[in-house]
Design a protein around this motif. Structure first.
Motif, PDB file in Angstrom:
ATOM      1  N   ASP A 274      -2.207   7.110  15.923  1.00 39.27           N
ATOM      2  CA  ASP A 274      -1.414   6.018  16.481  1.00 39.27           C
ATOM      3  C   ASP A 274       0.064   6.383  16.385  1.00 39.27           C
ATOM      4  OD1 ASP A 274      -0.759   3.657  17.659  1.00 39.27           O
ATOM      5  OD2 ASP A 274      -1.376   2.353  15.999  1.00 39.27           O
ATOM      6  N   THR A 275       0.855   5.798  17.253  1.00 40.17           N
ATOM      7  CA  THR A 275       2.314   5.869  17.147  1.00 40.17           C
ATOM      8  C   THR A 275       2.839   4.446  17.161  1.00 40.17           C
ATOM      9  OG1 THR A 275       2.507   6.080  19.550  1.00 40.17           O
ATOM     10  CG2 THR A 275       2.481   8.114  18.271  1.00 40.17           C
ATOM     11  N   PRO A 281      12.663   3.292  11.358  1.00 39.79           N
ATOM     12  CA  PRO A 281      12.345   4.353  12.314  1.00 39.79           C
ATOM     13  C   PRO A 281      10.909   4.242  12.821  1.00 39.79           C
ATOM     14  CG  PRO A 281      12.152   5.200  10.089  1.00 39.79           C
ATOM     15  CD  PRO A 281      12.666   3.799   9.967  1.00 39.79           C
ATOM     16  N   GLN A 282      10.646   4.948  13.911  1.00 38.79           N
ATOM     17  CA  GLN A 282       9.297   4.980  14.448  1.00 38.79           C
ATOM     18  C   GLN A 282       8.362   5.694  13.471  1.00 38.79           C
ATOM     19  OE1 GLN A 282       9.187   6.559  18.425  1.00 38.79           O
ATOM     20  NE2 GLN A 282      10.846   5.226  19.150  1.00 38.79           N
ATOM     21  N   LEU A 283       7.088   5.295  13.517  1.00 37.00           N
ATOM     22  CA  LEU A 283       6.091   5.855  12.596  1.00 37.00           C
ATOM     23  C   LEU A 283       4.968   6.496  13.389  1.00 37.00           C
ATOM     24  CD1 LEU A 283       5.706   2.857  10.092  1.00 37.00           C
ATOM     25  CD2 LEU A 283       7.167   4.861   9.826  1.00 37.00           C
ATOM     26  N   ILE A 284       4.355   7.500  12.790  1.00 37.22           N
ATOM     27  CA  ILE A 284       3.127   8.090  13.320  1.00 37.22           C
ATOM     28  C   ILE A 284       2.035   7.874  12.291  1.00 37.22           C
ATOM     29  CG2 ILE A 284       1.939  10.251  13.841  1.00 37.22           C
ATOM     30  CD1 ILE A 284       4.315  11.195  15.318  1.00 37.22           C
ATOM     31  N   GLU A 285       0.918   7.309  12.750  1.00 37.49           N
ATOM     32  CA  GLU A 285      -0.237   7.149  11.867  1.00 37.49           C
ATOM     33  C   GLU A 285      -1.030   8.449  11.868  1.00 37.49           C
ATOM     34  OE1 GLU A 285      -3.248   3.571  11.428  1.00 37.49           O
ATOM     35  OE2 GLU A 285      -3.981   5.005  12.931  1.00 37.49           O
ATOM     36  N   LEU A 286      -1.177   9.019  10.689  1.00 42.45           N
ATOM     37  CA  LEU A 286      -1.865  10.292  10.523  1.00 42.45           C
ATOM     38  C   LEU A 286      -3.111  10.043   9.690  1.00 42.45           C
ATOM     39  CD1 LEU A 286      -1.300  13.251  11.337  1.00 42.45           C
ATOM     40  CD2 LEU A 286      -0.251  13.565   9.097  1.00 42.45           C
ATOM     41  N   SER A 287      -4.273  10.200  10.293  1.00 38.11           N
ATOM     42  CA  SER A 287      -5.529  10.003   9.579  1.00 38.11           C
ATOM     43  C   SER A 287      -6.019  11.330   9.031  1.00 38.11           C
ATOM     44  CB  SER A 287      -6.587   9.396  10.504  1.00 38.11           C
ATOM     45  OG  SER A 287      -6.171   8.132  10.975  1.00 38.11           O
ATOM     46  N   PHE A 288      -6.708  11.257   7.908  1.00 41.38           N
ATOM     47  CA  PHE A 288      -7.207  12.490   7.277  1.00 41.38           C
ATOM     48  C   PHE A 288      -8.580  12.235   6.676  1.00 41.38           C
ATOM     49  CE2 PHE A 288      -4.610  10.135   4.297  1.00 41.38           C
ATOM     50  CZ  PHE A 288      -5.392  10.074   3.156  1.00 41.38           C
ATOM     51  N   HIS A 301      -5.255   7.028   5.694  1.00 40.24           N
ATOM     52  CA  HIS A 301      -4.180   7.094   6.676  1.00 40.24           C
ATOM     53  C   HIS A 301      -2.829   7.245   5.977  1.00 40.24           C
ATOM     54  CE1 HIS A 301      -7.208   5.441   9.442  1.00 40.24           C
ATOM     55  NE2 HIS A 301      -7.435   4.518   8.521  1.00 40.24           N
ATOM     56  N   LEU A 302      -1.954   7.990   6.612  1.00 44.28           N
ATOM     57  CA  LEU A 302      -0.551   8.085   6.213  1.00 44.28           C
ATOM     58  C   LEU A 302       0.307   7.606   7.373  1.00 44.28           C
ATOM     59  CD1 LEU A 302      -0.476  11.693   4.657  1.00 44.28           C
ATOM     60  CD2 LEU A 302      -0.636   9.528   3.416  1.00 44.28           C
ATOM     61  N   TYR A 303       1.395   6.901   7.068  1.00 43.86           N
ATOM     62  CA  TYR A 303       2.351   6.490   8.095  1.00 43.86           C
ATOM     63  C   TYR A 303       3.642   7.254   7.819  1.00 43.86           C
ATOM     64  CZ  TYR A 303      -0.954   2.815   9.175  1.00 43.86           C
ATOM     65  OH  TYR A 303      -2.089   2.126   9.542  1.00 43.86           O
ATOM     66  N   VAL A 304       3.991   8.165   8.719  1.00 39.17           N
ATOM     67  CA  VAL A 304       5.083   9.109   8.518  1.00 39.17           C
ATOM     68  C   VAL A 304       6.282   8.700   9.369  1.00 39.17           C
ATOM     69  CG1 VAL A 304       5.765  11.537   8.666  1.00 39.17           C
ATOM     70  CG2 VAL A 304       3.400  10.932   8.071  1.00 39.17           C
TER      71      VAL A 304
END
Length: 844
Positions: A274-275, A281-288, A301-304
């Motif tokens: 997800d974005t 700031p804008q975030l990117i959802e990074l699943s692992f 999930h991480l939100y970067v």
């Protein structure tokens, strides 16, 4: 009009210059459930916070703004008016937002193989890894903050039948009823809670971290049954702080690889899912997810942040149900970070929930939650050096004296109605006669003592035992409790052997010097004791008594014993930093028993020696930084950690003092440490060295700790016979490694058993100098021999004694079985070249 103008101007100036505090809760408008991670923001600005896991928030606003809004993906944004300069409670109810999307046709094709190369998700996580150093606490020269911790432990997922038992008829208020889909199940019975407020200080160079506990509150159980101090240490060891920026995260005494560890792309798969563009700031959802779902790894999930910092703004962690961790049904951890004035982020909230159960799918269990809130985070404020020096954790003297009003004002989180009543509810629970009887029975079964108020009888497992010298042995004993006195303690037992027809006994009295129980840390006491009993030469067992019934079963011959009369006078002093010292005066009279004989040469002829007597004064220094343990009825059970333990002991024997016949000295040094190796498990290492200066007979030399039982003993040599080796100097190395199922987890069928691979190595180097060799000095006691004249006791030569084992642990979640092999001195009589040994251990 002038006065009115001045008043208006002053009021406006006052409002502008102060902070507006807004508190509230956000719920789902349809279900009424609290909503975590909802953004609460001052309309038209970047000032904002996220709700915590209970849907609660607190927002401090600088300026004369009049509106705040609540927003999240999938929900309609709600705007509400506020009054500047006035504290307010404002709640939100958010409704789901649905949008009509154009039709999209998705066709399944061949699933592409996951690769790290040219994978944008992997490139992003590599950026996060590269920026770790600047985004963690160590990126600042100084930092300080206030922290609030709350831990709650409950019986979970209880059946209606359990809840409606007769003993709870008048205590239904103890139970918490929640949504059956929630972690922990519908019916819960809180059993434990503690809270802690602290001031925390960090300095980068030289590195220093200090926590000053200003207030703490804990559910207290009857000390006759429970070590409250140890219980707190054990729960805190299970629920440690989670630092996402560490390469490895400690959880339930296991080390789990962080999803942003340096080598995370080797063990994890990453996906951009997800974005989030409506945030600044804008975030990117990074699943692992783990590459192997049975490894000790997280998923989530991480939100970067996409502001060039590549910081973690939010993290949601859980574990796969197939992971090789015992009893864990569910685990969820959420971490929230707030922006600092310099644009970086610091941890503001963490919440760790774990649901345990014997059955991973259903049935009653135990649910635990630890929530941490951090506020007043200040960067690069240098304090006087006294703020950073001293122990890493300091508890203020008045920390436990805070009243309810103090907690209501200073608690950084809001307790639920059930949580706020836990303290008084547990007090009510403990007075139920059936509950007291249950605790009494549990203490008897697991600790081995039956409590009678001021006196407790035990340990039960030593009431009956047998051995070749005493035959059938009966023993009965007990000791006083703090209910009699917190200063004076008495302990005694009497035993009788039906084969040797002798009585044995023990008496001791202890005086506490710090007005605390001698079973509580830190200890400070004087003890005098006298023991008239049997003993196997060289046996100094840890965490178990020699006349334990289960140790009666031994392999091979076991008829070399001693009768002992031992008088001891001990002084023990422990400090809060876990440094301690001990002084001991010992007068020891040894007489041979069974097939053991004391023989020397007098004028060239054999001479039977009835007994030997020694008097020695000992000093022992011990340092165990950050040591944690549970104080049992007999022994302290250590809670393993990465910190080393150092012990240094010096013994000086005196000739002519209290009948002592020998003059010699002995110095012994010991170091123990656990090494965590991330995915490869952990290794326990112990190194010990000793040297005796002077001349002494073999019973006073260092007799190697042997084991002829069928239990696997970590501090003994499991294939060595009793009294097989004596030394006046030695070095020992003991290595035990657990792979935590790293290999078995990757083998089909085996991975379902949750077995874990273990290996062990033990080596002993040493010998005897000429001055202590009875072959050179026949006036010394001869080494024992068997009926054929073959030596039973030996000195180590140039070859060390070596044994090793390989085994399988976690069988039925409790049992470890080792195949042990002996590699040296195989020509000694009656040695076992190999064998199977067993060990029971409760572990996650």
């Amino acid at each position: 009009m002038l006065l009115i103008s001045v008043a208006v101007f002053a009021g406006a100036f006052y409002t502008y210059g102060q902070t507006t505090i807004i508190k509230g809760e956000v719920k789902d408008a349809k279900t009424g459930q609290p909503l975590p991670l909802i953004t609460i923001q001052v309309s038209g600005t970047e000032q904002g916070v996220n709700t915590n896991n209970n849907g609660q928030y607190q927002l401090a606003i600088n300026g004369t703004f009049t509106q705040i809004q609540a927003s999240a993906i999938g929900y309609k944004t709600v705007v509400k008016n506020i009054i500047p300069g006035r504290g307010q409670n404002i709640d939100f109810a958010l409704s789901a937002e649905s949008k009509q999307l154009n039709e999209v046709v998705v066709k399944a094709g061949k699933k592409p193989k996951y690769r790290n190369r040219d994978n944008p998700a992997v490139e992003l996580i590599r950026q996060v890894i590269a920026h770790k150093k600047m985004n963690r606490l160590e990126g600042y020269d100084y930092a300080e903050y206030k922290q609030y911790e709350k831990m709650v432990i409950s019986l979970s997922d209880l059946s209606e039948k359990f809840k409606n038992k007769r003993i709870f008829k008048n205590f239904q208020f103890l139970f918490i009823t929640q949504d059956s889909t929630a972690m922990g199940g519908r019916n819960m019975l809180p059993l434990y809670m503690d809270e802690k407020l602290s001031d925390n200080y960090f300095r980068k160079d030289p590195d220093a971290r200090k926590q000053v506990v200003t207030a703490q509150k804990q559910v207290k159980y009857d000390e006759n049954f429970v070590d409250n101090q140890g219980l707190n240490a054990y729960f805190n060891r299970m629920y440690q702080d989670i630092d996402i920026y560490d390469n490895n995260i400690m959880l339930l005494s296991n080390q789990m690889l962080s999803p942003i560890a340096d080598n995370a792309p080797t063990f994890y798969k990453f996906f951009i899912t997800d974005t989030i563009k409506d945030q600044n700031p804008q975030l990117i959802e990074l699943s692992f997810t783990p590459r192997n779902k049975t490894d000790l790894l997280f998923q989530g999930h991480l939100y970067v942040t996409m502001d060039g910092n590549y910081a973690v703004e939010n993290a949601m962690l859980s574990v796969n149900k197939n992971i090789n961790v015992n009893f864990v049904r569910q685990m969820q951890a959420s971490l929230q970070f707030e922006k600092n004035p310099d644009g970086k982020y610091h941890l503001s909230n963490s919440d760790l929930k774990i649901d345990f159960g014997l059955n991973k799918n259903k049935g009653g269990g135990i649910f635990g939650e630890r929530a941490v809130t951090i506020k007043n985070f200040v960067i690069n404020r240098q304090r006087d050096k006294k703020y950073y020096e001293g122990p890493s954790v300091v508890v203020a003297p008045e920390a436990e004296d805070k009243n309810d009003v103090f907690w209501q004002v200073n608690r950084m989180d809001t307790l639920t109605a059930a949580e706020s009543n836990i303290y008084k509810n547990i007090d009510s629970l403990q007075v139920i006669p059936s509950v007291k009887r249950t605790m009494d029975i549990v203490t008897l079964l697991f600790a081995g003592y039956k409590n009678f108020g001021w006196f407790e009888m035990g340990p039960v497992n030593s009431f009956y035992s047998f051995n070749p010298v005493e035959g059938f042995r009966l023993r009965l004993g007990g000791r006083t409790t703090p209910n009699l006195s917190k200063r004076y303690y008495f302990e005694t037992y009497g035993a009788y052997g039906f084969k040797d027809d002798r009585f044995k006994y023990f008496l001791s009295t202890t005086y506490s010097l710090n007005d605390k129980s001698i079973y509580r840390f830190p200890q400070n006491y004087v003890r005098a004791s006298f023991e008239h009993d049997t003993k196997i030469p060289g046996q100094e067992l840890q965490f178990v008594q020699e006349d334990n019934f289960l140790l009666s079963f031994k392999r091979g011959d076991n008829d070399l014993w001693l009768y002992n009369d031992i008088f001891k006078l001990d002084y023990v002093h422990e400090f809060n930093n876990h440094f301690s010292y001990k002084f001991e005066l010992q007068n020891w009279d040894q007489s041979p028993a069974g097939e053991l004989h004391f023989i020397n040469d007098v004028n060239g002829a054999p001479n039977n020696v009835g007994h030997i007597r020694s008097t020695q004064l000992s000093t022992e220094l011990r340092y165990a930084p950050y040591e944690k343990f549970y104080q049992g009825k007999l022994y302290r059970t250590p809670i393993p950690d990465k910190y080393p333990i150092f012990t240094l002991r010096y013994d000086q024997a005196f000739d002519g003092v209290l009948g002592g016949e020998y003059h010699y000295s002995n110095i012994t040094a010991d170091i123990s440490k656990r090494f965590y190796l991330s995915q490869l498990g952990y290794t326990d290492v112990n190194v010990e060295a000793s040297n005796i200066f002077g001349q002494a007979p073999f019973p006073l030399l260092d007799i190697a700790r042997a084991n002829q039982t069928y239990a696997f003993q970590f501090q003994s040599y499991n294939l060595m016979n009793f009294l097989e080796f004596v030394s006046d100097h030695y070095v020992s190395l003991n290595i035990d490694h657990s792979f935590n199922g790293f290999f078995f987890n990757k083998i089909p069928l085996l991975e379902k058993l949750k077995w874990r691979e273990v290996v062990n190595f033990k080596g002993l180097w040493g010998g005897i100098r000429d001055q202590n060799n009875p072959a050179i000095h026949p006036d010394l006691l001869h080494f024992p021999v068997d009926g054929a004249g073959t030596p039973i006791t030996n000195a180590l030569g140039s070859t060390p004694y070596v044994e090793g084992s390989v085994g399988i642990a976690n069988i039925f979640k409790l049992l470890r079985i080792d195949y042990v092999r002996r590699f040296t001195y195989l020509d000694h009589p009656d040695v076992a070249r190999s064998g199977i040994r067993f060990f029971m251990k409760f572990d996650f």
